[in-house]
Design an enzyme around this catalytic site. Sequence first.
Site, PDB file in Angstrom:
ATOM      1  CB  SER A   1      -0.872   0.000   1.247  1.00 19.02           C
ATOM      2  OG  SER A   1      -0.043   0.212   2.374  1.00 19.02           O
ATOM      3  CE  LYS A   2      -1.098   6.841  -2.943  1.00 22.41           C
ATOM      4  NZ  LYS A   2      -2.399   7.377  -3.153  1.00 22.41           N
ATOM      5  NE  ARG A   3       0.473   0.458   6.336  1.00 23.23           N
ATOM      6  CZ  ARG A   3       0.974  -0.734   6.647  1.00 23.23           C
ATOM      7  NH1 ARG A   3       2.033  -0.809   7.412  1.00 23.23           N
ATOM      8  NH2 ARG A   3       0.415  -1.838   6.207  1.00 23.23           N
TER       9      ARG A   3
END
Length: 481
Positions: free
Chosen positions: A248-250
Amino acid sequence: MTHTKDSNDAVIVRFAPSPTGFLHIGGARTALFNWLYAKAKGGKFVLRIEDTDRERNSEEAVSAILDGLRWLELDWDGEPVSQYARADRHREIAEELLASGNAYRCYLTQQELAAMREAAENEKRSFRLVSPWRDRDPSEAPPDTPFVIRLRAPNEGQTVINDHVQGEVTYANKELDDLIILRSDGSPTYNLAVVVDDHDMGITHVIRGVDHLTNAARQTQIYQLLGWPVPQWAHVPLIHGSDGAKLSKRHGALGAEAYREMGYLPVAMRNYLVRLGWSHGDDETFTTSQLIEWFDIDAINKAPARFDIQKLEAVNAHWIRNTDDEELFRRITDLLAYIPEGQQITKAFAAGADEKLRALLPAMKDRSKTLLDFVEGGRFLWADRPLVPDAKAAKLLDGPAREMLARLALHLKELTDWTAEPIEATIREFAESDGLKLGKVAQPLRAALTGTTVSPSIFDVMAALGKDETLARLQETAHSA
Ligand code: GLU
């Protein structure tokens, strides 16, 4: 019986992004694998823009994806093909399937479908649609009623995918229902469009994410009913975050443009991406020709790869050290278009700061992990005078230090050959005659010239700044209260 594209066919692979956003990291890797395979086999790499979802699709996203591919230097053959523009051809094939009896019109209404689903739920059976229209006489069709066209998929037997990465994957045909190939508004569905396009474009190998594996089974059924050869498959594993969770973006799952803005080199990006699922011993860095020589889809791992931004940074640092200065300088200049202070730096470059950065660049290479480190580390080169030192630097510039720098300036003024070596000799001599350790001179000097306490070798810094600028900064420091 399945007939597969022959391994003797000249390789044609494709990247087929849906233009709903930027070129994300998974897409970039898929494109890279396809590109490498084409290069490795002396084949072609083509693009197809899967732009059939008119609501989610945007021109901006198409340009962002092409831009990302260009930045990664993944050049493609010919013009990108628009899937949407080929809808007539898709309809033509749907009609052909209908005419040959391999597809049928299904008049099932939404309500009927919902009722069948509900019945299955009530009886706790898993739902697989069997349309009553599969075997009904078309003459019984209700007049003026919308219909979809469904594939008359085999009910018995198996559909087998022989995948270069996943191995042999078998689907029981009774698990796969009769796929809609044309919607009631006449628009082709995804699986039909992909099969027709891949066939017409002569695609020999489909290399894409493993999330499309079930589609491969559905697509195989379409190929078989059309009597077309099935391409070879390579479904590559997903990319996970460093903690093993879905990326994910994280975790750094950003678009390619974000990595460009963070100062990564395309060659480093390619090296890092190729290692997400493929390996060659313990090698982490490869030249492009090594990659082309060694890459093969059969060596792609089945297990999900893990994205690790620190590794990417280390690979980038390697390539910064191994890229020639002119190319690095050009890439830094290109980067200025993408960073907030870019315009300001461009102006300073036009006024001569470019030569200063060029001069300091070799000394900065070993300490830089990204191109932004050059921008950050070079800031003092184009800073306006008088320089405002940061807190740590200001502390070093007390009265005695300023007085010492004023005296040093007098010696430096005499120097005619303003290059690192004679500058160093002058400063060493000065320190010695003053009974000072070199650091006691160099640290305040660095503070006065860069406004910070960290920089490449101070002699390189002075050579890059030039004599006039160095002396001017020293004078201003000496006279500041
Ligand atoms: N358009 C699909 C995607 O972006 C790819 C389909 C394919 O490669 O067959 O996931």
